[in-house]
Design an enzyme around this catalytic site. Structure first.
Site, short mmCIF file in Angstrom:
data_model
loop_
_atom_site.label_atom_id
_atom_site.label_comp_id
_atom_site.label_asym_id
_atom_site.label_seq_id
_atom_site.Cartn_x
_atom_site.Cartn_y
_atom_site.Cartn_z
N GLY A 132 0.79 -1.23 0.00
CA GLY A 132 0.00 0.00 0.00
C GLY A 132 0.82 1.27 0.00
O GLY A 132 0.33 2.34 0.37
N LYS A 133 2.07 1.20 -0.42
CA LYS A 133 2.98 2.35 -0.37
C LYS A 133 2.48 3.52 -1.20
O LYS A 133 2.56 4.68 -0.76
CB LYS A 133 4.37 1.93 -0.84
CG LYS A 133 5.04 0.90 0.06
CD LYS A 133 6.39 0.47 -0.47
CE LYS A 133 6.30 -0.23 -1.80
NZ LYS A 133 5.53 -1.51 -1.74
N GLU A 192 6.98 5.33 -7.93
CA GLU A 192 7.83 4.43 -8.71
C GLU A 192 7.22 4.20 -10.08
O GLU A 192 6.02 3.98 -10.22
CB GLU A 192 7.97 3.09 -7.98
CG GLU A 192 8.96 2.16 -8.62
CD GLU A 192 9.31 1.00 -7.70
OE1 GLU A 192 10.48 0.90 -7.33
OE2 GLU A 192 8.41 0.22 -7.36
N TYR A 207 9.01 -11.11 -14.63
CA TYR A 207 8.07 -12.09 -14.08
C TYR A 207 7.95 -13.32 -14.98
O TYR A 207 7.73 -14.42 -14.49
CB TYR A 207 6.70 -11.44 -13.87
CG TYR A 207 6.62 -10.60 -12.61
CD1 TYR A 207 6.45 -11.20 -11.37
CD2 TYR A 207 6.71 -9.22 -12.65
CE1 TYR A 207 6.38 -10.46 -10.20
CE2 TYR A 207 6.64 -8.45 -11.49
CZ TYR A 207 6.47 -9.09 -10.27
OH TYR A 207 6.41 -8.34 -9.11
N ASP A 253 7.27 6.74 -2.74
CA ASP A 253 6.58 5.49 -2.44
C ASP A 253 7.52 4.28 -2.43
O ASP A 253 7.14 3.20 -1.99
CB ASP A 253 5.39 5.25 -3.39
CG ASP A 253 5.79 4.88 -4.80
OD1 ASP A 253 6.95 5.15 -5.19
OD2 ASP A 253 4.93 4.35 -5.53
N ASP A 297 16.49 -1.27 -2.05
CA ASP A 297 16.70 -1.87 -3.37
C ASP A 297 17.57 -3.12 -3.30
O ASP A 297 17.30 -4.12 -3.96
CB ASP A 297 17.35 -0.83 -4.30
CG ASP A 297 17.31 -1.26 -5.75
OD1 ASP A 297 16.26 -1.10 -6.38
OD2 ASP A 297 18.33 -1.78 -6.24
N LYS A 335 -3.60 -9.51 -5.19
CA LYS A 335 -4.70 -10.07 -5.98
C LYS A 335 -5.74 -9.01 -6.29
O LYS A 335 -6.24 -8.92 -7.43
CB LYS A 335 -5.35 -11.24 -5.23
CG LYS A 335 -6.42 -11.96 -6.02
CD LYS A 335 -6.92 -13.18 -5.28
CE LYS A 335 -7.95 -13.94 -6.10
NZ LYS A 335 -8.42 -15.17 -5.41
N LYS A 336 -6.03 -8.16 -5.32
CA LYS A 336 -7.07 -7.15 -5.49
C LYS A 336 -6.69 -6.11 -6.53
O LYS A 336 -7.54 -5.67 -7.31
CB LYS A 336 -7.35 -6.47 -4.15
CG LYS A 336 -8.50 -5.48 -4.18
CD LYS A 336 -8.78 -4.93 -2.79
CE LYS A 336 -9.96 -3.96 -2.82
NZ LYS A 336 -10.24 -3.41 -1.46
#
Length: 221
Positions: free
Chosen positions: A18-19, A37, A49, A83, A89, A147-148
């Protein structure tokens, strides 16, 4: 309280913690500039990914470069909230190294570059943030939020290997945070706090304002 005091605030926490939402709230309430970001123009993220072993090093160099640019701008401007910052990093890079996605020579190159960047930050008039806010929460809450928000490439249902990556990253965050020493810190429990609720948002901002007032208090003679 010095309401007009300039502050550099950085957010830290797991993917999906939630940043960005906290950044938006803090920037609005404190009248500061929000640094987000870059995701939409990141041509490497989705490739990572799909094939972490091929793209992990390129992705970490991309993030290191963009985070370095952001923290330099933030420290020069002196009134903003980020954020995500350069300070966490190396955790992502270390996890990719441990998972075999980054080679030893690549890791050495990354760490040398990071050290060089941190040395340059030390030459700026303002050398570090005023406050680091860590969003801590359970892996279950993080996965639910991932997921949301619905970014396909982040979903464990479509890429089962991601669950191991998220689990390992999550397990290391507390120890990373405990080693952070660049600024004052504040922790919010995202299992208990939902800033879409106005009462929670108010309490969060009260805690932040109180912490900033303490940071900037001047000793009396």
């Amino acid at each position: 309280m010095k309401g007009m005091e300039k502050n550099v605030i950085v957010l830290a926490g797991m993917i999906g913690a939630g940043k960005s939402s906290y950044t938006e709230l803090i920037a609005r309430e404190l009248g500061s500039i929000a640094f987000y970001e870059s995701i939409t123009d990141n041509r490497i993220l989705e490739k990572f990914y799909d094939d972490p072993a091929r793209w992990a090093f390129a992705l970490q160099i991309y993030f290191l470069n963009t985070r370095f640019r952001s923290i330099k701008a933030a420290l020069r401007d002196e009134n903003n909230v980020l954020d995500r910052s350069i300070y966490e990093d190396a955790l992502f890079t270390q996890i990719n190294y441990e998972e075999g996605n980054i080679s030893s020579p690549e890791m050495d190159t990354y760490l040398d570059l990071l050290d060089n960047m941190m040395e340059e930050l030390g030459t700026l008039p303002k050398k570090a943030p005023d406050l680091m806010i860590y969003l801590r929460g359970s892996l279950e809450t993080v996965l639910e939020r991932i997921k949301k928000r619905g970014r396909p490439y982040e979903q464990i249902d479509e890429n089962p290997g991601l669950l191991e990556y998220y689990t390992r990253l999550h397990a290391r965050y507390d120890s990373w945070f405990e080693s952070y020493d660049k600024s004052a810190t504040l922790v919010f429990d995202i299992d208990q706090i939902d800033i879409t609720n106005s009462e929670d948002a108010y309490e969060v901002m009260q805690a932040i304002r109180t912490k900033l007032a303490y940071i900037h208090q001047r000793p009396t003679d």
